[in-house]
Scaffold this motif. Structure first.
Motif, PDB file in Angstrom:
ATOM      1  N   HIS C  74       1.552  63.202  -0.705  1.00 34.23           N
ATOM      2  CA  HIS C  74       1.885  61.790  -0.612  1.00 34.23           C
ATOM      3  C   HIS C  74       1.456  61.038  -1.872  1.00 34.23           C
ATOM      4  O   HIS C  74       2.260  60.752  -2.737  1.00 34.23           O
ATOM      5  N   TYR C  93      -6.971  59.627   2.920  1.00 38.57           N
ATOM      6  CA  TYR C  93      -6.405  58.315   2.584  1.00 38.57           C
ATOM      7  C   TYR C  93      -5.517  57.786   3.719  1.00 38.57           C
ATOM      8  O   TYR C  93      -5.897  56.839   4.412  1.00 38.57           O
ATOM      9  N   HIS C  94      -4.343  58.425   3.943  1.00 43.37           N
ATOM     10  CA  HIS C  94      -3.455  57.970   5.018  1.00 43.37           C
ATOM     11  C   HIS C  94      -3.345  58.993   6.137  1.00 43.37           C
ATOM     12  O   HIS C  94      -2.537  58.833   7.050  1.00 43.37           O
ATOM     13  N   GLY C  95      -4.133  60.080   6.035  1.00 42.63           N
ATOM     14  CA  GLY C  95      -4.237  61.002   7.150  1.00 42.63           C
ATOM     15  C   GLY C  95      -3.172  62.090   7.257  1.00 42.63           C
ATOM     16  O   GLY C  95      -3.021  62.694   8.324  1.00 42.63           O
ATOM     17  N   TRP C  96      -2.458  62.387   6.171  1.00 39.67           N
ATOM     18  CA  TRP C  96      -1.507  63.493   6.236  1.00 39.67           C
ATOM     19  C   TRP C  96      -2.290  64.809   6.398  1.00 39.67           C
ATOM     20  O   TRP C  96      -3.334  64.985   5.772  1.00 39.67           O
ATOM     21  N   VAL C 107       2.002  63.557   9.845  1.00 39.82           N
ATOM     22  CA  VAL C 107       1.819  62.241   9.219  1.00 39.82           C
ATOM     23  C   VAL C 107       1.686  61.273  10.386  1.00 39.82           C
ATOM     24  O   VAL C 107       2.646  61.088  11.132  1.00 39.82           O
ATOM     25  N   TYR C 109       1.885  58.317  11.186  1.00 45.29           N
ATOM     26  CA  TYR C 109       2.796  57.204  11.448  1.00 45.29           C
ATOM     27  C   TYR C 109       4.255  57.609  11.280  1.00 45.29           C
ATOM     28  O   TYR C 109       5.106  56.765  11.036  1.00 45.29           O
ATOM     29  N   LEU C 110       4.526  58.925  11.407  1.00 46.18           N
ATOM     30  CA  LEU C 110       5.876  59.424  11.178  1.00 46.18           C
ATOM     31  C   LEU C 110       6.232  60.413  12.281  1.00 46.18           C
ATOM     32  O   LEU C 110       5.382  61.162  12.749  1.00 46.18           O
ATOM     33  N   PRO C 116       7.406  65.468   5.554  1.00 45.36           N
ATOM     34  CA  PRO C 116       7.751  65.697   4.144  1.00 45.36           C
ATOM     35  C   PRO C 116       7.269  67.058   3.654  1.00 45.36           C
ATOM     36  O   PRO C 116       6.616  67.806   4.370  1.00 45.36           O
TER      37      PRO C 116
END
Lengths: 361, 361, 361
Positions: C74, C93-96, C107, C109-110, C116
């Motif tokens: 990401h 950072y955003h948790g991937w 992910v 929020y996905l 991805p």
């Protein structure tokens, strides 16, 4: 011919146009804070930088602050090391003097008729405890408005001024704040909060995102309670009702974050600017005005203020570390490998690219 | 053809010829001090640098100091880390040995018949407490004279040896000292002195400037009184009569500063050399011999010596800071933006440019 | 035509082919240790580097260690700063999240359908307290054998694990150890030992050298006695009989050093690997396994162990300083000025050049 067609196709696909965001210079035709008012005492000069340009801010004992190139036209040493005399600054080396327009007004060992060229002056304003400079075309300075500064002027709010230099391109700062999925980064400070994206908006010079949050674990920090003016437990209606709305907006080149709990006046209103300091624009100085609405009980906010400062410092430290890591990765990779999946951030990136200035060499 | 005409015009206007002074390499065909004698003990080696070239100075227990490239021909490590054996130096890694001519005289694990190539030797002299090397064409070393060293050899004077590495091109040092209008820089140390330029001289290899001074404010420092051998009050005849003559002379590549109070023998005689240490010649090591004429009262100079040292160190510190700022400005600007208005300094710049060596890449 | 002939002649003379050894990248198609097992605790991640590539080693609480590119797909921040969750690592950072194959598995929020691209995984093994990675073509990892590790697995030996980062190209390390004439470097630690070259061997992927030693001065160090299991005086038969045989072997890309006192099992057996850490391969991390045969008297080796550690640390420090000086000289000279006279080292240089990988840009 074939080549031209293929290039056109690429342009249509948006590839060719997309220059590396981390090499987009900030647009100079805006007002940028370069220092806090408190940093510059009367009769003193202060050395600052805008995108690598050395600038001296001068505060005469009488009269407004002014801003010049921070170099003597003679031997190029920093004027900020010199002496403020009335409304002029005199270089500390051979004593050449300059007024607020940058004109050379005295060379002690030279006749007045022979005075050499001076240095560049920058339009300069002082508002709300910030010293702002217009580094772009001076002819535009009058027409480009100063930014609003959130709720700083509203006595219903108490404002914390904060910020420091961060080792990254300003675009990382905008993206960091607007993508609230980075809540995960602050899990130790805030507990397990799940953001929900509630939609956004965009226009020629702005991008906006709205979120609500549910606490799914961890304890609410005291500082957060201080902001909201009430305490909430995990799993209670208050914690999951998602009535608190967070709105983050980049209105080029500034950014704001507001939290509203239902009525119109936000309980928190942050205004923030990221000013590149070095020529490569890999560093920025952050100027933040964090305004908190005063609760009904007098003194409560003051009592909680030290905790709030500590809390925001910790959050800011985590953000600083992660964006500096992003910059380091970009430096190592030599280009932007970002694989963005969140449409709001894709819009933000386009805005920063399109509103930005010349590419950084 | 048109192009040739335009180039010619440019040459006539003096533009094309004026290469950037800060990129003029020092002329190698002179004697340069690389160390004080006291730095190099018998039986030891000392690593020094001339314009980026590593040089080892070797002082055998018997015999004169010699100078070689500071690298072993084998694996390129510094010979100065090795062992002095008689009149040779042996590399500390695999034990290859070199004599004062740079010839390899021993490889412990190789027959004498197979000895490999050695390293370069530099002509080397030791005079007045300085170890000097001739880094240019060795064939010229015999014909190029050693410099005079001011009054260091005269028993009527007491000499202070001083200097350190300064982070700037040597040309900034020459310009700093010769332009006495930089007296303003030292206003805190010396009080308000106004220099008056009394004329100068120039020749093929020198530029000279003469000044007198009037004190218009501040107290005369004790150290200055020690040099002049008397105290003077502001506004008295002595302070304004301008009878003291200061003569500053760059006789390429050295510089001198003399103060005379009327008779011929100067009360102060400074000899100084600026030796580039790095390949970019953005650093120089300064070697100064400051000779003060002994006053009639015996012991007076010795008594004032600590004060004089402190005073000159402070002055030197201010000079070092300002010339390093000049170098930093040149680095940032990428070329020489100097806007010189003082004819003496313009002459000096031409001298340094014309007498200098090859341009620095 | 003439030019082509001259180029051909150069190629024949071996000049054109000889690329600068210090710019030969290490061959990636081997197993390289990147960390000691003890550095990586269960449930934790560790950031390491191979030739500038950031790699994260992950040890799940259950299951084997795995190795991924140390970047989130990401925003490119280091995964090693994230959280180990089961057999996956989640970006901080955003948790991937990524599994051991490098695939992106979550992910937050996905939707799962939109996941991805992930990141590269490296073949990874853990043997004898070392975590090894295969940075080359993964298809070859199964067929390229792990190295032997000297006598580390043999209970008749006690092994010291040592090493640290050294600021030089790995080739300097190989040459340093194989050329025992560098004994001179360690004269203060070991006394005056004279090595005698007893011949060598070479093959497609190895070079070997054999030496004996005579002590001609100085005292035998205690640590050396501990290795040999006996004390020897200068000039005694034992000191000059040269019965101890030292065999140094580079079997690309590893190196070994064995000391035998007559029978077959070596009294000392060193296995060592030099792993480039930076992209320019001017730094390497050294992983050494120094195995000492246990003497007949129980406890003797343990008693002498602290002295042995001190002794080897001192030797290693001297080696580190000298090879870093070699690298610094190469940096300054810009190419390899080495003037090698020892045939064994010339063979070694050819081996490292021919077995090495792509040139370093």
């Amino acid at each position: 011919m074939d080549q031209a067609v293929s290039v056109l196709a690429e342009v249509r696909n948006g590839r060719d146009r997309e220059r590396d965001l981390r090499r987009v210079g900030v647009n100079r035709d805006h007002w940028y804070p370069l220092a806090w008012s408190t940093e510059l005492k009367p009769g003193k000069a202060l050395a600052v930088r805008f995108a690598g340009e050395p600038i001296v801010l001068v505060r005469p004992k009488q009269g407004p602050v002014f801003a010049l190139e921070d170099r003597c036209a003679h031997r190029q040493v920093m004027l900020s090391k010199g002496v403020v005399e009335g409304c002029a600054i005199r270089c500390g080396y051979h004593g050449w003097a300059y007024d607020q327009s940058g004109q050379c007004t005295d060379v002690p060992y030279l006749g007045k008729g022979k005075l050499p060229n001076g240095v560049r002056a920058y339009p300069c304003r002082e508002v709300e405890g910030l010293i702002l400079v217009f580094p772009g075309d001076p002819a535009l300075a009058e027409t480009v408005p100063l930014p609003g500064f959130g709720s700083v002027a509203d006595p219903a709010y108490k404002t914390r001024r904060f910020g420091r230099e961060v080792g990254c391109h300003y675009s990382f700062m905008h993206e960091n704040l607007m993508d609230m999925n980075h809540q995960f980064l602050h899990r130790k400070q805030m507990g397990n909060m799940v953001p929900r994206y509630m939609g956004g908006a965009k226009g020629e010079d702005f991008v906006e995102a709205r979120y609500t949050f549910s606490r799914v674990g961890g304890k609410q920090p005291w500082a957060e309670a201080a902001i909201f003016g009430e305490r909430r437990a995990v799993g209670t209606e208050a914690s999951t009702a998602q009535k608190d709305l967070m709105t983050i907006r980049t209105e080029y080149p500034y950014q704001t974050l507001k939290i509203q709990t239902g009525d119109d006046a936000p309980v928190m209103n942050l205004w923030i600017a990221y000013v590149p300091t070095d020529a490569e624009q890999k560093r920025n100085r952050t100027f933040g005005l964090l305004s908190i609405k005063r609760p009904k009980i007098p003194g409560l906010l003051e009592a909680g203020w030290p905790v709030l400062i500590l809390f925001t410092e910790r959050i800011f430290k985590e953000d600083r570390e992660i964006v500096e890591m992003e910059q380091a990765a970009h430096d190592a990779q030599g280009e932007d490998w970002n694989q963005e999946v969140f449409p709001v951030i894709r819009n933000l990136r386009t805005l920063l690219r399109e509103r930005g200035g010349a590419s950084i060499p």
